[in-house]
Design an enzyme around this catalytic site. Structure first.
Site, short mmCIF file in Angstrom:
data_model
loop_
_atom_site.label_atom_id
_atom_site.label_comp_id
_atom_site.label_asym_id
_atom_site.label_seq_id
_atom_site.Cartn_x
_atom_site.Cartn_y
_atom_site.Cartn_z
N CYS A 121 0.80 -1.22 0.00
CA CYS A 121 0.00 0.00 0.00
C CYS A 121 0.83 1.27 0.00
O CYS A 121 2.05 1.24 -0.04
CB CYS A 121 -1.01 -0.06 1.13
SG CYS A 121 -2.25 -1.36 0.85
N LYS A 123 2.21 4.23 1.32
CA LYS A 123 3.48 4.77 1.80
C LYS A 123 4.45 3.65 2.17
O LYS A 123 5.64 3.90 2.38
CB LYS A 123 3.27 5.68 3.02
CG LYS A 123 2.12 6.67 2.88
CD LYS A 123 2.21 7.51 1.62
CE LYS A 123 0.96 8.33 1.36
NZ LYS A 123 -0.23 7.58 1.00
N CYS A 199 -6.50 -1.52 -3.04
CA CYS A 199 -7.73 -1.08 -3.71
C CYS A 199 -7.67 -1.32 -5.21
O CYS A 199 -6.64 -1.11 -5.85
CB CYS A 199 -8.00 0.39 -3.41
SG CYS A 199 -8.24 0.72 -1.66
N SER A 474 -5.50 11.71 -2.99
CA SER A 474 -5.39 10.27 -3.16
C SER A 474 -5.25 9.94 -4.64
O SER A 474 -5.72 10.68 -5.50
CB SER A 474 -6.64 9.59 -2.60
OG SER A 474 -6.71 8.25 -3.03
#
Length: 560
Positions: A121, A123, A199, A474
């Protein structure tokens, strides 16, 4: 062959080290092998990392099969989705440096010989790569893979048959605007994310996975494999074998992640329409690698490649479609005339050699250079009197009619203030929404303005207003937006001196962002700006007092 762990494992003076390893069950035979660290960011909070425990076992088996001794240690992995829209988001970007520090400390404390990095994911991936650059060992990265998308044909806002997690927040805006009802909203909540994994759209997580592959630090065809596919486990095994091959041939991560490799990644990012956050991460990675790269060179490189893959939020396709079409290898093959093909990769072969078998299985998903989705680049760097040190936007996710936007400033002093204002319908079509005091220092932590933008899109205002901020966005955002405005308000940047009603021009076509008829020099000399009081303690206190500007990657300096 000599490797560095021998320094603390051979001879009577190092019997204490051997004894400690033996106390954990390692054998005399194993202690004669190179020690490969597996950095595992598994946790049961972040769905993108739920698969990593199984994958770690396969990595260990791959390392052992090629004569290595695998050892495992953990690091954190925060979920942006869970941290979104509340005080927790202030901590997410700062975790990047925490992860890098963890890796540096563990590797140097134990004299490890090589690394396999497991993360998925936003970071976590750059944090791992930055940490690996600092210690410069043979290194392979392997991600946990994207989630499968939710299936929704009727009323699909993206125009396809799939939806993703980010659609839930957008649907809140639609619910508040009366576009959908409560029952429809609950259906979306329960069906948008059907499996574990990062995602399903092209957010920062999947973008960074793709760029790790593009830079050659992850195995070919690995980035887009869904988390729930069996191939995800076999690629983990192959990654374990690959790090041993790098070790045997003496190749380190700095031999792979060169300036040419980073420029290849910038070009792939432009082609796929990747996340705005990669500007921060690639600049930070370049810093860790001691490579000279600034934000404006990033923009110039990005301009050389048009947008070729219409993935959510910039189109109707998901990572599943991209994977089935051929993934990163296919897109690199489509733009290979623009790439540096002689770059070394973790296969110990060059990019050119890796692409020999690459094939585009679906030209509707992965377009060619002569038939782009958009003629404009995926990521653009803007400059003007409002952002003299640069700002970041995503032309691939901006509607055509909003590429040149002019309107009066509607100012909010924080993300939370903006969310209240948007939900109370204080923002009108034509406004330029300004959210300030949310940069690396001002946030602190440079939180994402994800929710604000998603609410506006859900209210059908995505192309009717423009959101600008010294915070960030985002990878799942779409609409008219500009982030990373530098200098930020906390650095006395021009954005701190904007007033309600100032006319702002955001011209993505020409790469400018201007406050019209505003003399910022005069305002800086005459206006008194009251700093926003955001008292912080703990790590955020340290971060605020150490972090550099977003135009430098929001790094914490680690050398003179």
């Amino acid at each position: 062959m000599f490797w560095r762990s021998r320094d603390i494992l051979e001879g009577p003076e190092w019997a204490n080290v051997r004894a400690l390893y033996k106390s954990s069950g390692y054998s005399e035979e194993e202690l004669k092998k190179p020690i490969i660290g597996i950095v595992n960011s598994f946790n049961s909070i972040c769905p993108g990392h739920a698969i990593l425990k199984q994958m770690t076992q396969r990595v260990k088996e791959g390392i052992a099969a090629e004569g290595g001794m695998p050892v495992e240690f953990g690091t954190i992995g925060a979920c942006d989705g869970i941290a979104m829209g509340h005080n927790g988001m202030k901590y997410v970007l700062p975790t990047r440096e925490m992860i890098a520090n963890d890796i540096e400390a563990m590797v140097e404390a134990h004299r490890l010989d090589g690394l396999v990095l497991l993360g998925s994911c936003d970071k976590i991936i750059p944090g791992m790569l930055i940490g690996a650059m600092r210690v410069n060992l043979p290194t392979v990265f392997v991600n946990g893979g994207p989630a499968l998308p939710g299936h929704m044909v009727e009323g699909n806002p993206y125009g396809g048959e799939y939806i993703d997690h980010s659609f839930i927040q957008q649907s809140e805006g639609a619910l508040k605007a009366g576009i959908i009802n409560q029952e429809q909203f609950e259906w979306i909540e329960n069906h948008a994310v059907p499996t574990i994994g990062s995602c399903a759209m092209l957010g920062t997580a999947n973008t960074m996975s793709c760029l790790a592959e593009a830079m050659g630090i992850a195995l070919p065809d690995s980035a887009a494999i869904p988390a729930v596919y069996s191939r995800r486990l076999s690629i983990a095994y192959e990654s374990g074998k690959a790090v041993m091959e790098l070790l045997k041939k003496g190749f380190h991560i700095k031999d792979i992640v060169t300036k040419k490799a980073i420029k290849n990644a910038i070009k792939v990012n432009s082609a796929i329409g990747g996340s705005t956050n990669v500007v921060l991460h690639l600049l930070a990675l370049a810093y860790a690698a001691e490579i000279d790269l600034d934000i404006f060179e990033f923009g110039e490189v990005s301009k050389t490649i048009p947008h070729l893959v219409a993935m959510i939020p910039a189109g109707k396709y998901t990572l599943l479609d991209f994977y089935e079409a051929g993934g990163v290898s296919a897109i690199m093959n489509e733009i290979k005339e623009k790439l540096d093909l002689d770059c070394l990769t973790c296969t110990t072969k060059t990019v050119e050699e890796n692409l020999v078998k690459a094939k585009n299985y679906n030209p509707d998903v992965i377009h060619s250079l002569d038939q782009p989705v958009h003629n404009r680049e995926g990521i653009a760097i803007l400059k003007g009197n409002l952002a003299p040190d640069g700002a970041v936007t995503k032309p691939s996710a901006i509607p055509d009619n909003a590429l040149q936007f002019i309107g009066p400033a509607k100012i909010f002093e924080s993300e939370q203030e903006a969310l209240v204002g948007i939900r109370n319908h204080e923002v009108k079509a034509g406004d330029v929404v300004v959210i300030r005091n949310e940069g690396p220092k001002g946030g602190p932590g440079m939180p994402e303005m994800y929710k604000a933008m998603k609410l506006l899109v859900g209210m059908n205002l995505g192309d009717k207003v423009c959101v600008i901020t010294d915070g960030r966005f985002s990878g799942s955002n779409n609409g008219c937006f500009v982030g990373h405005i530098c200098p930020e308000a906390a650095d006395n940047g021009p954005i701190a001196y904007l007033k309600n009603g100032d006319i702002i021009l955001v011209d993505v076509v020409n790469g400018t962002i201007e406050a019209l008829n505003v003399d910022f020099h005069e305002r800086m000399n005459t206006d008194v700006i009251s700093p926003i009081n955001k008292e912080v303690s703990g790590y955020l206190y340290l971060y605020r007092n150490s972090v550099e500007t977003a135009s430098k990657g929001a790094i914490i300096p680690t050398r003179k």
